[in-house]
Write a protein that holds these residues in place. Structure first.
Motif, PDB file in Angstrom:
ATOM      1  N   UNK A  41      83.826  12.730   9.592  1.00 40.14           N
ATOM      2  CA  UNK A  41      85.012  13.727  10.353  1.00 40.14           C
ATOM      3  C   UNK A  41      85.512  14.215   9.143  1.00 40.14           C
ATOM      4  N   UNK A  42      85.758  13.883   7.884  1.00 45.46           N
ATOM      5  CA  UNK A  42      86.295  14.442   6.855  1.00 45.46           C
ATOM      6  C   UNK A  42      85.443  15.537   6.195  1.00 45.46           C
ATOM      7  N   UNK A  43      84.294  15.348   6.126  1.00 44.51           N
ATOM      8  CA  UNK A  43      83.361  16.159   5.408  1.00 44.51           C
ATOM      9  C   UNK A  43      83.178  17.453   6.435  1.00 44.51           C
ATOM     10  N   UNK A  44      83.494  17.157   7.800  1.00 45.24           N
ATOM     11  CA  UNK A  44      83.054  18.212   8.649  1.00 45.24           C
ATOM     12  C   UNK A  44      84.286  19.261   8.548  1.00 45.24           C
ATOM     13  N   UNK A  45      85.454  18.576   8.529  1.00 43.59           N
ATOM     14  CA  UNK A  45      86.701  19.447   8.318  1.00 43.59           C
ATOM     15  C   UNK A  45      86.552  20.242   6.994  1.00 43.59           C
ATOM     16  N   UNK A  46      86.210  19.593   5.779  1.00 45.06           N
ATOM     17  CA  UNK A  46      86.091  20.182   4.684  1.00 45.06           C
ATOM     18  C   UNK A  46      85.093  21.311   4.589  1.00 45.06           C
ATOM     19  N   UNK A  47      84.125  21.080   5.430  1.00 42.30           N
ATOM     20  CA  UNK A  47      83.052  22.200   5.453  1.00 42.30           C
ATOM     21  C   UNK A  47      83.469  23.401   6.137  1.00 42.30           C
ATOM     22  N   UNK A  48      84.071  23.142   7.273  1.00 39.99           N
ATOM     23  CA  UNK A  48      84.829  24.164   7.981  1.00 39.99           C
ATOM     24  C   UNK A  48      85.658  25.015   7.090  1.00 39.99           C
ATOM     25  N   UNK A  49      86.666  24.428   6.685  1.00 43.02           N
ATOM     26  CA  UNK A  49      87.720  25.143   5.497  1.00 43.02           C
ATOM     27  C   UNK A  49      87.089  25.909   4.820  1.00 43.02           C
ATOM     28  N   UNK A  50      85.963  25.207   3.897  1.00 36.34           N
ATOM     29  CA  UNK A  50      85.280  25.869   2.979  1.00 36.34           C
ATOM     30  C   UNK A  50      84.616  27.051   3.548  1.00 36.34           C
ATOM     31  N   UNK A  51      83.929  26.885   4.610  1.00 42.59           N
ATOM     32  CA  UNK A  51      83.314  28.286   5.123  1.00 42.59           C
ATOM     33  C   UNK A  51      84.164  29.213   5.529  1.00 42.59           C
ATOM     34  N   UNK A  52      85.386  28.921   5.750  1.00 45.70           N
ATOM     35  CA  UNK A  52      86.418  29.835   6.524  1.00 45.70           C
ATOM     36  C   UNK A  52      86.686  30.714   5.148  1.00 45.70           C
ATOM     37  N   UNK A  53      86.841  30.108   3.895  1.00 45.02           N
ATOM     38  CA  UNK A  53      87.156  30.653   2.675  1.00 45.02           C
ATOM     39  C   UNK A  53      86.110  31.599   2.202  1.00 45.02           C
ATOM     40  N   UNK A  54      84.913  31.036   2.491  1.00 45.34           N
ATOM     41  CA  UNK A  54      83.800  31.784   2.000  1.00 45.34           C
ATOM     42  C   UNK A  54      83.145  32.902   2.751  1.00 45.34           C
ATOM     43  N   UNK A  59      88.893  39.041   6.785  1.00 50.35           N
ATOM     44  CA  UNK A  59      89.621  39.523   5.491  1.00 50.35           C
ATOM     45  C   UNK A  59      90.289  38.465   4.967  1.00 50.35           C
ATOM     46  N   UNK A  60      91.030  38.717   3.712  1.00 51.60           N
ATOM     47  CA  UNK A  60      91.774  37.564   3.194  1.00 51.60           C
ATOM     48  C   UNK A  60      92.998  37.049   4.088  1.00 51.60           C
ATOM     49  N   UNK A  61      93.761  38.074   4.793  1.00 53.25           N
ATOM     50  CA  UNK A  61      95.007  37.457   5.543  1.00 53.25           C
ATOM     51  C   UNK A  61      94.223  36.821   6.729  1.00 53.25           C
ATOM     52  N   UNK A  62      93.239  37.165   7.277  1.00 54.93           N
ATOM     53  CA  UNK A  62      92.477  36.257   8.434  1.00 54.93           C
ATOM     54  C   UNK A  62      92.057  34.927   7.999  1.00 54.93           C
ATOM     55  N   UNK A  63      91.370  34.859   6.605  1.00 54.21           N
ATOM     56  CA  UNK A  63      91.121  33.564   6.393  1.00 54.21           C
ATOM     57  C   UNK A  63      92.207  32.608   6.035  1.00 54.21           C
ATOM     58  N   UNK A  64      93.567  33.229   5.400  1.00 56.80           N
ATOM     59  CA  UNK A  64      94.572  32.247   5.520  1.00 56.80           C
ATOM     60  C   UNK A  64      95.298  31.937   6.730  1.00 56.80           C
ATOM     61  N   UNK A  65      95.342  32.911   7.564  1.00 60.55           N
ATOM     62  CA  UNK A  65      95.554  32.644   8.931  1.00 60.55           C
ATOM     63  C   UNK A  65      95.070  31.528   9.587  1.00 60.55           C
ATOM     64  N   UNK A  66      93.594  31.535   9.547  1.00 56.91           N
ATOM     65  CA  UNK A  66      92.850  30.601  10.157  1.00 56.91           C
ATOM     66  C   UNK A  66      92.891  29.018   9.305  1.00 56.91           C
ATOM     67  N   UNK A  67      93.240  29.083   8.060  1.00 52.80           N
ATOM     68  CA  UNK A  67      93.378  27.923   7.369  1.00 52.80           C
ATOM     69  C   UNK A  67      94.680  27.219   7.869  1.00 52.80           C
ATOM     70  N   UNK A  68      95.705  28.416   7.921  1.00 56.24           N
ATOM     71  CA  UNK A  68      97.326  27.934   8.170  1.00 56.24           C
ATOM     72  C   UNK A  68      96.850  27.015   9.710  1.00 56.24           C
ATOM     73  N   UNK A  69      96.004  27.660  10.593  1.00 58.42           N
ATOM     74  CA  UNK A  69      96.014  27.027  11.909  1.00 58.42           C
ATOM     75  C   UNK A  69      95.362  25.802  11.745  1.00 58.42           C
ATOM     76  N   UNK A 117      90.192  32.299  -0.758  1.00 56.87           N
ATOM     77  CA  UNK A 117      90.816  33.344   0.223  1.00 56.87           C
ATOM     78  C   UNK A 117      91.253  34.679  -0.402  1.00 56.87           C
ATOM     79  N   UNK A 118      92.255  34.229  -1.249  1.00 59.60           N
ATOM     80  CA  UNK A 118      92.997  35.392  -1.681  1.00 59.60           C
ATOM     81  C   UNK A 118      92.418  36.067  -3.061  1.00 59.60           C
ATOM     82  N   UNK A 119      91.127  35.361  -3.546  1.00 59.81           N
ATOM     83  CA  UNK A 119      90.725  35.969  -4.507  1.00 59.81           C
ATOM     84  C   UNK A 119      91.209  35.557  -6.102  1.00 59.81           C
ATOM     85  N   UNK A 120      91.611  34.315  -6.105  1.00 60.53           N
ATOM     86  CA  UNK A 120      92.465  33.889  -7.300  1.00 60.53           C
ATOM     87  C   UNK A 120      91.570  33.848  -8.586  1.00 60.53           C
ATOM     88  N   UNK A 121      91.986  34.421  -9.715  1.00 56.91           N
ATOM     89  CA  UNK A 121      91.353  34.502 -10.882  1.00 56.91           C
ATOM     90  C   UNK A 121      91.596  33.336 -11.692  1.00 56.91           C
TER      91      UNK A 121
END
Length: 286
Positions: A41-54, A59-69, A117-121
């Motif tokens: 269950x933990x891995x499935x969640x981690x994979x989903x949020x990783x996939x969202x970010x990748x 768009x960056x804003x859409x990614x962050x909104x989905x992560x917030x959700x 998601x925001x492209x941090x350097x």
């Protein structure tokens, strides 16, 4: 509580990556059968949020909104819709409530993936370590909490998880830059060596970039030495074997990245590395 679906879009986000893309076993048979569903269950969640970010379509804003959700579903303040990504957060919420593992082991991951998601350097080694604090270290702390081990294991676990994350970044440095426009090789190290991101697009590693990789691997060696202290802290025999195997794999992959060229092709663990890990696991049984 809200049940709006707009933030989720129209389709699940998937990178196509799975457990076989990781440097360590997920839900290994070494772990207790009773605990494996929680790990999954933990891995499935981690994979989903990783996939969202990748995602290459959001768009960056859409990614962050989905992560917030996802975080809101995790905390029970947003109703999950009938979608695999939302449901993964709901299942992990149930698991965390059942096991008593801190929610921070799940929500801390979101801090790192929002940065992605925001492209941090990543300007320095310290920047990279800070990223790993949230992207990798919570995984080890989750497993420690799930097995009801003590906080004494945290420091060595953090070192191991950070090592594995950095090694993964080095394996994928060319692909991350080409596909995601993302670079985890510290820019100050490249600048000091007289190289830059353009050299990561080459088909082979330049002498200057090799110096950067070697400097990073020197520091990873230090992390691996700290990780050696993890196994003696683990009381659960099966989990101790798992940890010993993963520590061995971290050492083996570090050695491979010293000897092989990650720009010429993905440097991966081999059967002989798995054999060394199995031997380390058997030794940890005692």
């Amino acid at each position: 509580m809200t049940d709006d679906t707009g933030v989720w879009g129209t389709a699940d986000v998937s990178s196509g990556k799975g457990a076989s893309d990781e440097n360590f076993p997920v839900g290994s048979l070494l772990l207790s059968k009773a605990l494996r569903p929680h790990v999954h269950a933990y891995y499935a969640y981690a994979r989903v949020i990783d996939d969202i970010a990748d995602s290459e379509t959001l768009t960056p804003d859409e990614k962050v909104a989905r992560l917030d959700a996802m975080e809101q579903v995790l905390h029970g303040t947003r109703q999950p819709i009938e979608r695999a990504d939302a449901q993964s957060a709901a299942r992990l919420r149930t698991s965390l409530l059942q096991t008593g593992v801190p929610f921070e082991t799940a929500t801390d991951l979101l801090i790192a993936f929002r940065d992605d998601s925001r492209g941090h350097q990543y300007q320095s080694w310290d920047d990279l370590l800070q990223y790993c604090r949230y992207s990798a270290n919570p995984v080890g702390r989750y497993l420690i909490g799930l097995h009801r081990e003590t906080d004494n294991a945290f420091a060595a676990s953090d070192a191991l998880c950070t090592s594995l994350q950095i090694l993964n970044h080095m394996q994928d440095c060319a692909g991350d830059l080409e596909r995601l426009k993302r670079c985890y090789i510290p820019s100050d190290m490249m600048r000091q060596a007289g190289t830059g991101q353009d050299d990561l697009r080459a088909s082979r590693t330049s002498p200057a970039m090799r110096r950067v990789f070697n400097t990073m691997l020197d520091r990873v060696d230090g992390l691996n030495q700290q990780a050696n202290a993890l196994v003696p802290h683990i009381r659960d025999r099966r989990f101790r074997m798992e940890c010993a195997a993963i520590v061995s794999l971290a050492h083996r992959l570090t050695l491979r990245l010293r000897r092989e060229d990650p720009l010429a092709g993905r440097v991966a663990l081999r059967r002989t590395d798995a054999m060394h890990a199995a031997i380390a696991a058997l030794r940890a049984w005692c």
